[in-house]
Design a protein around this motif. Sequence first.
Motif, PDB file in Angstrom:
ATOM      1  N   GLU A 228      21.602 -22.293 -29.702  1.00  0.00           N
ATOM      2  CA  GLU A 228      22.446 -22.327 -28.498  1.00  0.00           C
ATOM      3  C   GLU A 228      22.809 -23.751 -28.078  1.00  0.00           C
ATOM      4  O   GLU A 228      22.696 -24.119 -26.905  1.00  0.00           O
ATOM      5  CB  GLU A 228      21.751 -21.613 -27.329  1.00  0.00           C
ATOM      6  CG  GLU A 228      21.552 -20.138 -27.542  1.00  0.00           C
ATOM      7  CD  GLU A 228      20.736 -19.506 -26.437  1.00  0.00           C
ATOM      8  OE1 GLU A 228      20.232 -20.255 -25.563  1.00  0.00           O
ATOM      9  OE2 GLU A 228      20.580 -18.288 -26.444  1.00  0.00           O
ATOM     10  N   HIS A 229      23.235 -24.553 -29.037  1.00  0.00           N
ATOM     11  CA  HIS A 229      23.605 -25.926 -28.697  1.00  0.00           C
ATOM     12  C   HIS A 229      24.861 -26.290 -29.479  1.00  0.00           C
ATOM     13  O   HIS A 229      24.842 -26.386 -30.704  1.00  0.00           O
ATOM     14  CB  HIS A 229      22.463 -26.877 -29.043  1.00  0.00           C
ATOM     15  CG  HIS A 229      22.638 -28.241 -28.436  1.00  0.00           C
ATOM     16  ND1 HIS A 229      22.663 -28.450 -27.086  1.00  0.00           N
ATOM     17  CD2 HIS A 229      22.809 -29.464 -28.996  1.00  0.00           C
ATOM     18  CE1 HIS A 229      22.820 -29.745 -26.831  1.00  0.00           C
ATOM     19  NE2 HIS A 229      22.918 -30.378 -27.981  1.00  0.00           N
ATOM     20  N   SER A 230      25.946 -26.535 -28.755  1.00  0.00           N
ATOM     21  CA  SER A 230      27.260 -26.661 -29.400  1.00  0.00           C
ATOM     22  C   SER A 230      27.391 -27.905 -30.266  1.00  0.00           C
ATOM     23  O   SER A 230      28.171 -27.907 -31.231  1.00  0.00           O
ATOM     24  CB  SER A 230      28.365 -26.669 -28.329  1.00  0.00           C
ATOM     25  OG  SER A 230      28.188 -27.755 -27.433  1.00  0.00           O
ATOM     26  N   THR A 231      26.653 -28.985 -29.964  1.00  0.00           N
ATOM     27  CA  THR A 231      26.802 -30.220 -30.749  1.00  0.00           C
ATOM     28  C   THR A 231      25.706 -30.391 -31.797  1.00  0.00           C
ATOM     29  O   THR A 231      25.661 -31.412 -32.476  1.00  0.00           O
ATOM     30  CB  THR A 231      26.820 -31.451 -29.823  1.00  0.00           C
ATOM     31  OG1 THR A 231      25.588 -31.523 -29.099  1.00  0.00           O
ATOM     32  CG2 THR A 231      27.977 -31.374 -28.839  1.00  0.00           C
ATOM     33  N   ALA A 232      24.834 -29.408 -31.915  1.00  0.00           N
ATOM     34  CA  ALA A 232      23.781 -29.448 -32.939  1.00  0.00           C
ATOM     35  C   ALA A 232      24.278 -28.779 -34.221  1.00  0.00           C
ATOM     36  O   ALA A 232      25.225 -27.987 -34.190  1.00  0.00           O
ATOM     37  CB  ALA A 232      22.530 -28.737 -32.443  1.00  0.00           C
ATOM     38  N   PRO A 233      23.666 -29.093 -35.357  1.00  0.00           N
ATOM     39  CA  PRO A 233      23.991 -28.355 -36.580  1.00  0.00           C
ATOM     40  C   PRO A 233      23.752 -26.864 -36.371  1.00  0.00           C
ATOM     41  O   PRO A 233      22.910 -26.463 -35.566  1.00  0.00           O
ATOM     42  CB  PRO A 233      23.011 -28.937 -37.604  1.00  0.00           C
ATOM     43  CG  PRO A 233      22.659 -30.293 -37.074  1.00  0.00           C
ATOM     44  CD  PRO A 233      22.654 -30.150 -35.586  1.00  0.00           C
ATOM     45  N   ASP A 234      24.490 -26.025 -37.108  1.00  0.00           N
ATOM     46  CA  ASP A 234      24.350 -24.582 -36.925  1.00  0.00           C
ATOM     47  C   ASP A 234      23.359 -23.968 -37.916  1.00  0.00           C
ATOM     48  O   ASP A 234      23.459 -22.782 -38.261  1.00  0.00           O
ATOM     49  CB  ASP A 234      25.706 -23.878 -36.996  1.00  0.00           C
ATOM     50  CG  ASP A 234      26.447 -24.150 -38.295  1.00  0.00           C
ATOM     51  OD1 ASP A 234      25.871 -24.807 -39.184  1.00  0.00           O
ATOM     52  OD2 ASP A 234      27.604 -23.708 -38.424  1.00  0.00           O
ATOM     53  N   VAL A 235      22.403 -24.787 -38.356  1.00  0.00           N
ATOM     54  CA  VAL A 235      21.297 -24.320 -39.197  1.00  0.00           C
ATOM     55  C   VAL A 235      20.020 -24.980 -38.689  1.00  0.00           C
ATOM     56  O   VAL A 235      20.062 -25.913 -37.891  1.00  0.00           O
ATOM     57  CB  VAL A 235      21.500 -24.679 -40.686  1.00  0.00           C
ATOM     58  CG1 VAL A 235      22.664 -23.903 -41.276  1.00  0.00           C
ATOM     59  CG2 VAL A 235      21.719 -26.186 -40.859  1.00  0.00           C
TER      60      VAL A 235
END
Length: 314
Positions: A228-235
């Motif tokens: 749930e963090h838009s600027t973090a990697p999505d993995v």
Amino acid sequence: MLSGSKVLKQFGFQTEEEPNSIYPFSPVYRVKKQDKEYIVKKTQKPIERAERLIHYTKMLKESGIAVVTPVHLQNENPQTIDEDVYIVYPFIDGKPYTGTEDEIFQAGKLLGEIHRVSPKENNYQLPGYEVFDFTKEEVEESVQKINTVANKVNVTIDHEKLKEKLLTIVAQQEELKEGNLSYIATPHDFKANNLIYNDTPYLIDPDNASWVPKIFDLALVLLLFHNEHSTAPDVIFTPRQWGTFLSGYEVSSSLTETDKANWTKALEHVFLDEVMWLLAECEEDWFNPAQVTLFSSLLELLFDTSAYPLTISS
């Protein structure tokens, strides 16, 4: 339903319009008064538990940990409003986490410092971890929900393999409960969306502080740091990134041999406790491609944890 304007008024903040929560899953309001900004949010309840949380976070701050503590107001802070307890923190300005090596190292360093200053006993009477009572029926129901929602978005999951793995974890939970693990006081929600960076990270949401096994806290980081963090990697972290996080962590904290020996079981148990629920109950997340990618990486980790050891020196 309790209005946000009523909550803000209780703390002395006036608003002409009904405020919008800046967090979709719980009321969190960002307000400005004169030249200062504040965050108003729910915290632990009842008020006695909130007061113990505050004693703990003030100890962290006095120990040099960058963490929010309640602001001084003319009105009481925190307060019980209807059946919930609300608290006012300062708004911390800074940059969000983006997944750089330095950010990951600094996050590990901050968690290590938090663990280092934990008392040896639960002196702050924080809620203790007690979730060692999962049942076969819970797993079967959750896997069915996961399979149903995955099918809705055309994601293929080997649900029989998942069920078999989760049932194996259920069978080992009593052994883990009696495993003589090290317990610590910790915010126990150490994720990217609870950190703000100004060179080094600042913890902006300590409200889930609990008394938990130390390796459970680390497992939660590995599993859900990017959730749930838009600027973090999505993995999840790569193995290299996990090593970077641990290298920061070990600057201040270490683990017992018993903790290290139970790492894989702890990681699996926290998956059962935190991730199974997320996959089964947060159906809206399955319609977010970034979350689906994260879910896929979590499932890959569940079936093979070998690339993510606890390589922390004694």
